[in-house]
Design an enzyme around this catalytic site. Structure first.
Site, PDB file in Angstrom:
ATOM      1  N   LYS A   5       0.885  -1.200  -0.186  1.00 47.00           N
ATOM      2  CA  LYS A   5      -0.107  -0.054   0.058  1.00 47.00           C
ATOM      3  C   LYS A   5       0.913   1.284   0.026  1.00 47.00           C
ATOM      4  O   LYS A   5       0.435   2.318  -0.503  1.00 47.00           O
ATOM      5  CB  LYS A   5      -1.033   0.005   1.226  1.00 47.00           C
TER       6      LYS A   5
HETATM    7  C1  PLP Z   1      -4.464  -4.487   1.217  1.00 47.66           C
HETATM    8  C2  PLP Z   1      -3.682  -6.091   0.898  1.00 47.66           C
HETATM    9  C3  PLP Z   1      -4.059  -6.774   0.132  1.00 47.66           C
HETATM   10  C4  PLP Z   1      -5.346  -6.863  -0.798  1.00 47.66           C
HETATM   11  O1  PLP Z   1      -5.098  -5.800  -1.823  1.00 47.66           O
HETATM   12  P1  PLP Z   1      -6.500  -5.416  -2.762  1.00 47.66           P
HETATM   13  O2  PLP Z   1      -5.836  -3.874  -3.480  1.00 47.66           O
HETATM   14  O3  PLP Z   1      -7.482  -4.755  -1.611  1.00 47.66           O
HETATM   15  O4  PLP Z   1      -6.892  -6.395  -3.368  1.00 47.66           O
HETATM   16  C5  PLP Z   1      -3.148  -7.961  -0.159  1.00 47.66           C
HETATM   17  N1  PLP Z   1      -2.163  -8.024   0.843  1.00 47.66           N
HETATM   18  C6  PLP Z   1      -1.677  -6.998   1.657  1.00 47.66           C
HETATM   19  C7  PLP Z   1      -0.533  -7.357   2.756  1.00 47.66           C
HETATM   20  C8  PLP Z   1      -2.391  -5.917   1.860  1.00 47.66           C
HETATM   21  O5  PLP Z   1      -2.344  -4.892   2.574  1.00 47.66           O
END
Ligand code: PLP
Length: 482
Positions: free
Chosen positions: A126
């Site tokens: 993120k």
């Molecule tokens: C947010 C997240 C996901 C999922 O990603 P999306 O964009 O919601 O599909 C997967 N793995 C981790 C570690 C995350 O923080």
């Protein structure tokens, strides 16, 4: 570039990138998308191959944000994508690459690799988009003389990524709700040890759903929301999605020698934000063979890509798993893909997502639309706790590489979709230290800890405990925005 809603409101209106940057849903409840995807020419693709990450980000983003002057955008991407920000690399030599590609080995007749997306300040993918968002928000707010108060709820990854992106930014405050004493010691320390005066950690006496309900209640108080300039940074934010398009290109260049080759990506998925970016990269012309959607026990998306039935779950039907950042009951970005799948027909999208609200889902098998899913390269699979423990152990033993639980779901599902001659790239979405309990279970050892995080649990923490009460939260916010 003009932006339109998946549900058709405001057709003919003009919405620029900057217009939608600070907003969430379109006014009809739909999601914003560009009126058409910019295409990448063969010449551009050839030229981009050699670019450093920040300049590749500039080239891609400028196709979507033509209302930001080039020199400003270039400055923003160069300030964001630096080896100082994405410094938590496992191998120092890779620091300049921002998203290094680590090849595990050859499986199924082609290289199987991890695209490291979690070397940023909070050790999850993120950060890739959120760090840019912080700089974009600051830039746009300053330009218009505005301020913004971000309100969010988190069980871990999103909240800390938002706080690390917004800390110290002019014109921005963050109010982040988290369930009191419910996060891991590491995740709590990551968030609560921030001492920046514009970051407010609010520990709610309740569970994550209570935090989310408070955010909804506050957002539904439109007068309060407008007066206090409340905004969000959730995963439907268009700029977050588009920032993620960049690393699909970067990963493609790292895994291939020429632009005649194709690759597949496997994406650990929750809200469909990450893999939606892969879909957009493919629509722009990136030579992608398959986009593999990997889910955990919360398999809403896997069910759709296998059957054509989209059936959202109640929050009481959502499992708490050992890959918690994928514990979702519905996938908030999925509507963007459905819009494209249905040939960009907003009336039908509106009807389908009304059905989601009224009947809990829809079925595209019967109408024949589901058959088109393969034209878009999508396939899927699901993983369970036992799968992820086995995969963490196997990857560690075979390849001497420690992976986190979400990435393990990706590797497990990727292995079900290998094709000879097509490199498979699994997106690494977090570092193992964030989910240490399952690492200990799988490997009977402590997770690797990047040097910058040694002793983080012992730092002084700054947070406020509040009861499970939206009015208390409103009062807290109001006092601090005066
Ligand atoms: C947010 C997240 C996901 C999922 O990603 P999306 O964009 O919601 O599909 C997967 N793995 C981790 C570690 C995350 O923080």
């Amino acid at each position: 570039m003009n932006y339109i809603s998946t549900r058709g409101a405001g057709i003919g209106e003009r919405h620029t990138f900057s217009d939608i940057l600070l907003g969430g849903l379109a006014k009809d409840g739909g999601l914003y998308l560009p009126n058409e995807y910019p295409k990448v020419s063969a010449d551009e693709l050839a030229r981009w191959r050699a670019l450093p990450y920040a300049d590749l980000a500039f080239e891609i983003l400028r196709k979507f944000s033509d209302d930001i002057p080039d020199e400003d955008l270039r400055e923003l991407t160069r300030r964001t994508y630096t080896a100082q920000v994405y410094c938590n690399v496992r191998d120092e030599e890779n620091a300049a690459q921002i998203t290094p590609l680590k090849t595990l080995g050859v499986e199924g007749g082609a290289p199987l690799s991890l695209l490291e997306l979690s070397n940023g300040p909070t050790l999850a993918f993120k950060d890739m988009a959120m760090q840019l968002l912080g700089n974009l928000f600051e830039y746009t707010l300053a330009k218009h003389g505005q301020t913004l108060n971000i309100l969010g709820a988190t069980s871990g990854d999103t909240g800390s990524a938002a706080e690390y992106a917004m800390r110290g930014k002019k014109g921005i405050r963050v109010f982040m709700l988290s369930p009191h004493k419910k996060m891991s010691a590491f995740q709590t320390a990551q968030m609560y040890s921030l001492q920046d005066p514009n970051i407010f950690n609010i520990a709610i006496e309740g569970v994550f759903d209570d935090c989310q309900d408070i955010v909804k209640a506050v957002s539904n108080d439109h007068a309060f929301k407008a007066q206090q300039k409340i905004g969000t940074v959730n995963s439907i934010n268009w700029a977050r999605v588009v920032a993620q398009v960049v690393y699909y290109f970067k990963g493609y260049f790292a895994a291939t020698k020429s632009n005649d080759e194709r690759v597949s990506f496997t994406v650990p998925s929750g809200n469909f934000g990450n893999v939606c970016a892969g879909h957009i990269a493919r629509m722009m012309g990136l030579p992608v063979e398959k986009l593999v959607v990997a889910t955990n026990e919360n398999d809403v998306l896997d069910e759709f890509f296998r059957t054509g039935i989209y059936r959202v779950r109640k929050s009481s039907e959502t499992y708490h798993t050992s890959s918690p950042s994928m514990d979702i009951s519905k996938a908030s970005n999925f509507e963007r893909f459905v819009f494209d799948l249905l040939g960009r027909d907003p009336k039908r999208v509106l009807q389908l997502f009304r059905d989601v609200e009224e009947k809990g889902g829809f079925d595209l098998q019967a109408s024949g639309d589901f058959a088109r899913v393969q034209e878009f390269g999508f396939v899927s699979g699901r993983s369970s706790h036992d799968d992820r423990v086995d995969t963490i152990r196997d990857v560690f033993e075979q390849y001497d590489t420690m992976i986190d639980t979400h990435t393990a779901d990706g590797v497990k599902v990727a292995r079900e979709h290998l094709q000879a001659g097509i490199p498979m790239i699994v997106l690494e979405t977090a570092q193992p230290i964030k989910f240490g309990e399952t690492i200990r279970e799988a490997l009977e050892r402590e997770p690797e800890r990047p040097a910058a995080f040694s002793g983080i649990e012992d730092l002084p923490q700054r947070f406020e405990v509040l009861g499970n009460d939206a009015e208390r939260v409103k009062a807290f916010v109001a006092e601090r925005t005066r």
